[in-house]
Design an enzyme around this catalytic site. Structure first.
Site, PDB file in Angstrom:
ATOM      1  N   LYS A  18      -9.058   2.693  -2.371  1.00  0.00           N
ATOM      2  CA  LYS A  18      -9.505   1.836  -1.053  1.00  0.00           C
ATOM      3  C   LYS A  18     -10.658   2.315  -0.439  1.00  0.00           C
ATOM      4  O   LYS A  18     -11.323   3.357  -0.524  1.00  0.00           O
ATOM      5  CB  LYS A  18      -8.201   2.061   0.089  1.00  0.00           C
ATOM      6  CG  LYS A  18      -8.255   1.548   1.317  1.00  0.00           C
ATOM      7  CD  LYS A  18      -7.250   2.087   2.313  1.00  0.00           C
ATOM      8  CE  LYS A  18      -7.132   1.138   3.544  1.00  0.00           C
ATOM      9  NZ  LYS A  18      -5.918   1.365   4.242  1.00  0.00           N
TER      10      LYS A  18
ATOM     11  N   CYS B 126      -5.568  -3.195   2.205  1.00  0.00           N
ATOM     12  CA  CYS B 126      -5.515  -3.382   3.778  1.00  0.00           C
ATOM     13  C   CYS B 126      -6.640  -3.578   4.505  1.00  0.00           C
ATOM     14  O   CYS B 126      -7.302  -4.459   4.537  1.00  0.00           O
ATOM     15  CB  CYS B 126      -4.586  -2.115   4.233  1.00  0.00           C
ATOM     16  SG  CYS B 126      -3.569  -2.621   5.832  1.00  0.00           S
TER      17      CYS B 126
ATOM     18  N   GLU C 241       0.764  -1.132   0.088  1.00  0.00           N
ATOM     19  CA  GLU C 241       0.034  -0.087  -0.024  1.00  0.00           C
ATOM     20  C   GLU C 241       0.990   1.117  -0.194  1.00  0.00           C
ATOM     21  O   GLU C 241       1.754   1.398   0.833  1.00  0.00           O
ATOM     22  CB  GLU C 241      -0.781  -0.015   1.282  1.00  0.00           C
ATOM     23  CG  GLU C 241      -1.783   1.048   1.290  1.00  0.00           C
ATOM     24  CD  GLU C 241      -2.666   0.726   2.701  1.00  0.00           C
ATOM     25  OE1 GLU C 241      -3.688   1.725   2.911  1.00  0.00           O
ATOM     26  OE2 GLU C 241      -2.267   0.094   3.452  1.00  0.00           O
TER      27      GLU C 241
END
Length: 617
Positions: free
Chosen positions: A115, A156, A46
Site C-alpha cells: 500500500k 484502499c 485488505e
C-alpha cells in the site's frame, strides 16, 4: 476468455479479528467457490488474513508470522486451481511492516504489492503500524498467452488520493485494476465509493474490481459493510448492497478495453513497469454480465426521459444556430406520418419556440403518391394541425407519371426506378419551396438508415440540415413517446401514439387494401438488431464473430442464430456498399457516441471492401 472476456470476482469472506487460521479457511472457501464459478481473477479485502481492525496487535510478531504461515497454507490448498487470487495481509519487507496484497496462482506467489498511501486522519491511523511502500516502477501482472489480460493492484486509500497508483498502472499497460479495501461505512459513503470506482474505471479505460472488508471486522468504533463493486470503462457491472457480505462475479472485456485505448489517442502507454508474467488456460467464458439488446437506450425510465429531453434540446439548438446563420425565414420539412419526419418536425417546433418565432414559419409539406395510405396522410395532417405549423399538400402522382414518360419507364415496372423517382421528386419540391420561401430544408433521415444506406441518393438522402442524423431508430421511438407523454395536448398525444404504432415504411409501393404494403424491417431486417450491430461494430470496434455471440446472448429466445447471422451479413454488406451516401451527407449535429458524419467521427473510403468481415461471419 474467448473474445477477451475475463471472469472476475470480488468477495468478502467472513473473518474473526486476529484468528488467522479461521480467516484462511474462509479465504480458501472463497477461492474454491470462485474457481467453481469459472472465475479467473479474484480480489479479496485488505488485510483479510488477519482482519483490518487488529490495531496494535500488528506490532506482535506472532500475528505476522501466523499470517505468513496461513498464506502458505492458502497457496498449498489452492495449488490445483487455475485462478489468480489476490489476498491482503501484513508483510515484513526490509525490516518494515507493510500493508500488502499477495498475488497467488496455482500454489505460486507471483508477487506482492504494498500500500502506497496510508491514511492517518479521522478514524484511520495506519502509520502507527505500517510503512508506506514506494516503488520506483509500478508492478503489472500480464498473461503471457493473452497479453490483453493484464492487471495491477492498489489498496484502499490508494484510490482516494489525488494521484492514485492506478493511473500509473493503467499507462503501464494494466487493463484491470484490483483494489483490496477496508472502507468503513458511513452515511453517504456508499454513493461516493461507487462514483469513485466507476469514475476511475472510465478515466483509465479499465476494468476495476473493488473488494471491501465486512462481516467479522471489529465494530468497536466502526462498521464495515462489504460493499464490493465491479466496473468497466465507467459502467457499473455488478455490486453488493452494503452488509450483504457476498461474492460478486462479472466479466471484464479486455479486448474491448484494448480497442478503446487504441482508439483514444490521448491515452498513451508512457510508464515503464515491473512486469510479472503468468500463463492461464484459455477457456470460453460463460457470460453473466448484462448485454442490453438496446445499447442506445437507457434501461432506467428516469434516465431514458432525461436522455430524450437532452436530445431534443441538442437537435433544436443545433437547428436554431443554422437558422440564425442562414437568416432563413422558414423551415421546410416533408411530413409523411412516419416516425422520422415526426421527430424532425418536433425538433423544428422546439427550435422555433426557443427563437420566439411563429410556428407558422414552419412549412410542413405532405406529398402523397402511389404508396401513401389514408392512415399516414391523416396522421401527417393531424400532427401539423396539433402543433400549429403551416401545412401544404402537393400530390406528386402526376409529376412522377410525367417523369416516367420522360425517361420511358413503364409504371408497371415496380423496380428501384419506380420507388426512387418518388423520393427524388419530393426532395425537388422541398428544395424549390425553400427557394421560394427563403427557407431551409430540414432533413428527416436517422442514424440507422445512414448505416444501412436506406435512403434514396439525392432524394431523402439530401437536405440543408439533418436534425435526426445522429439518432438511431430504436431511440427515436422513445423520444417521440417522451414528447407524447409530456404533452398536455390530448389531440397531439393521440396522433403521436398512432404514429408510434404505424409500421415503418417508405410507402413507395402501392398500398394493398388501403394498408401499407412495404414494411422496411421486412426488407432490411429488424432495426433493433441493426442498432445493436451498429453500436458494437462502430462504437466498440468489435469483430463480427464477437457481435454475433453477444447478439445471441442479448436476444436469447427472440431471434434464432440463423436470423441473427442473416441480418448481420446484410448489415456489413450494406454498411460497406452504401458508404458513398455517407461521404456527402448534409451537416447534422452529433448526438451520441456513434456518428457517421464524414467530417467528424467516421471517415471511410466509399470503395472499401467488406470481404474480411463477411468471411468471418
Amino acid at each position: 476468455m474467448k473474445d477477451g472476456f475475463i471472469k472476475v470476482a470480488a468477495a468478502t469472506p467472513s473473518i474473526k479479528v486476529a484468528d488467522v487460521e479461521f480467516n484462511a479457511d474462509s479465504i480458501i472457501k472463497c477461492i474454491k467457490d470462485a474457481y467453481e464459478a469459472g472465475v479467473k481473477l479474484l480480489t479479496l479485502p485488505e488485510l483479510c488474513v488477519t482482519g483490518y481492525t487488529c490495531g496494535d496487535l500488528f506490532s506482535q510478531p506472532l500475528l505476522i508470522k501466523g499470517a505468513a504461515k496461513q498464506l502458505l497454507r492458502i497457496m498449498k490448498e489452492t495449488r490445483d486451481l487455475d485462478i489468480i487470487s489476490v489476498v491482503g495481509l501484513p508483510v515484513i519487507k526490509d525490516g518494515k511492516l507493510i500493508n500488502a496484497a499477495a498475488v497467488l496462482q496455482k500454489g505460486v506467489l507471483l508477487g506482492t504489492v504494498g500500500k502506497k498511501n496510508l491514511p492517518n486522519y479521522n478514524e484511520f491511523y495506519e502509520k502507527r503500524n505500517f510503512t508506506e511502500c514506494r516503488e520506483e516502477q509500478p508492478t503489472v501482472f500480464r498473461c503471457g498467452n493473452m497479453p490483453e489480460f493484464s492487471f495491477g493492484v492498489e489498496i484502499c486509500e490508494d484510490l482516494w488520493v489525488p494521484a492514485p497508483p492506478s493511473a500509473e498502472l493503467a499507462v503501464s499497460g494494466a487493463a484491470i485494476i484490483l483494489n483490496l479495501s477496508a472502507s468503513n461505512e458511513m452515511i453517504g459513503k456508499e454513493e461516493y465509493r461507487r462514483n469513485l470506482v466507476t469514475g476511475q474505471s472510465g478515466r483509465l479505460i479499465c476494468g476495476y474490481v473493488y473488494a471491501s472488508a465486512g462481516d467479522g471486522e471489529s465494530t468497536s468504533d466502526l462498521v464495515f459493510s462489504g460493499h464490493n463493486l465491479i466496473a468497466e470503462n465507467g459502467v457499473l457491472l455488478e455490486e453488493t448492497k452494503p452488509f450483504e457480505n457476498r461474492m460478486i462475479i462479472s466479466e471484464i472485456d479486455v479486448f474491448g478495453l484494448a480497442a478503446e485505448r487504441q482508439k483514444n489517442t490521448a491515452f498513451t502507454f508512457e510508464k515503464a513497469a515491473n512486469v510479472i508474467e503468468f500463463e492461464t488456460e484459455l477457456k470460453e467464458t460463460v457470460l453473466t454480465r448484462t448485454v442490453s439488446p438496446a445499447p442506445f437506450v437507457p434501461h432506467d425510465e428516469k434516465n431514458r426521459a432525461r436522455r430524450c429531453e437532452s436530445i431534443l434540446l441538442m437537435q433544436s439548438n443545433g437547428l436554431k444556430k443554422r437558422i440564425a446563420h442562414t437568416a432563413a425565414k422558414t423551415l421546410i420539412i416533408g411530413i409523411s406520418g412516419g416516425l422520422d419526419s415526426c421527430l424532425a418536425l418536433l425538433a423544428s417546433v422546439k427550435a422555433a419556440d426557443i427563437m420566439n418565432r411563429s410556428r407558422k414559419d414552419i412549412i410542413a409539406v405532405t406529398m402523397p403518391c402511389f404508396g401513401t395510405t389514408k392512415r399516414t396522410k391523416s396522421n401527417a395532417i393531424r400532427l401539423c394541425e396539433a402543433l400549429g405549423v403551416a401545412l401544404r399538400e402537393v400530390d406528386i402522382t402526376k409529376s412522377v407519371m410525367q417523369h416516367f414518360e420522360d425517361i420511358a419507364h413503364d409504371p408497371e415496372d415496380r423496380s428501384v426506378v419506380y420507388e426512387n423517382a418518388q423520393a427524388r421528386q419530393r426532395t425537388l419540391i422541398l428544395m424549390d419551396i425553400a427557394n421560394k420561401e427563403n427557407g431551409l430544408v430540414v432533413g428527416t433521415g436517422d442514424l440507422s438508415e445512414l448505416a444501412l444506406g436506406w435512403a434514396t441518393y439525392n432524394g431523402d438522402h439530401m437536405s440543408m440540415y439533418g436534425v435526426n442524423a445522429g439518432i438511431p431508430k430504436t431511440l427515436i421511438r422513445h423520444i417521440v413517446r417522451f414528447y407524447a407523454d409530456s404533452s398536455d395536448n390530448a389531440e397531439l398525444r393521440e396522433v403521436l401514439y398512432d404514429i408510434l404504432d404505424t409500421p415503418v415504411s417508405p410507402e413507395l409501393l402501392p398500398a394493398e387494401n388501403g394498408e401499407i404494403s412495404q414494411k422496411t424491417e421486412d426488407l432490411v431486417g429488424p432495426y433493433e438488431l441493426h442498432d445493436f450491430f451498429l453500436y458494437y461494430a462502430i462504437r466498440r470496434c468489435f469483430p463480427p464473430k464477437k457481435i454475433f455471440r453477444l447478439a445471441l446472448y442479448a436476444f436469447d429466445g427472440k431471434y434464432s442464430s440463423e436470423i441473427i447471422e442473416k441480418w448481420l451479413k446484410n448489415f456489413y454488406r450494406r454498411f460497406f456498399s452504401q458508404q458513398f451516401k455517407r461521404s456527402c451527407l448534409p451537416d447534422a449535429p452529433k448526438i451520441g457516441s456513434v456518428s457517421l458524419s464524414p467530417r467528424g467521427d467516421w471517415r471511410m473510403p466509399s470503395d472499401a471492401v467488406s470481404k474480411l468481415w463477411l468471411e468471418e461471419i
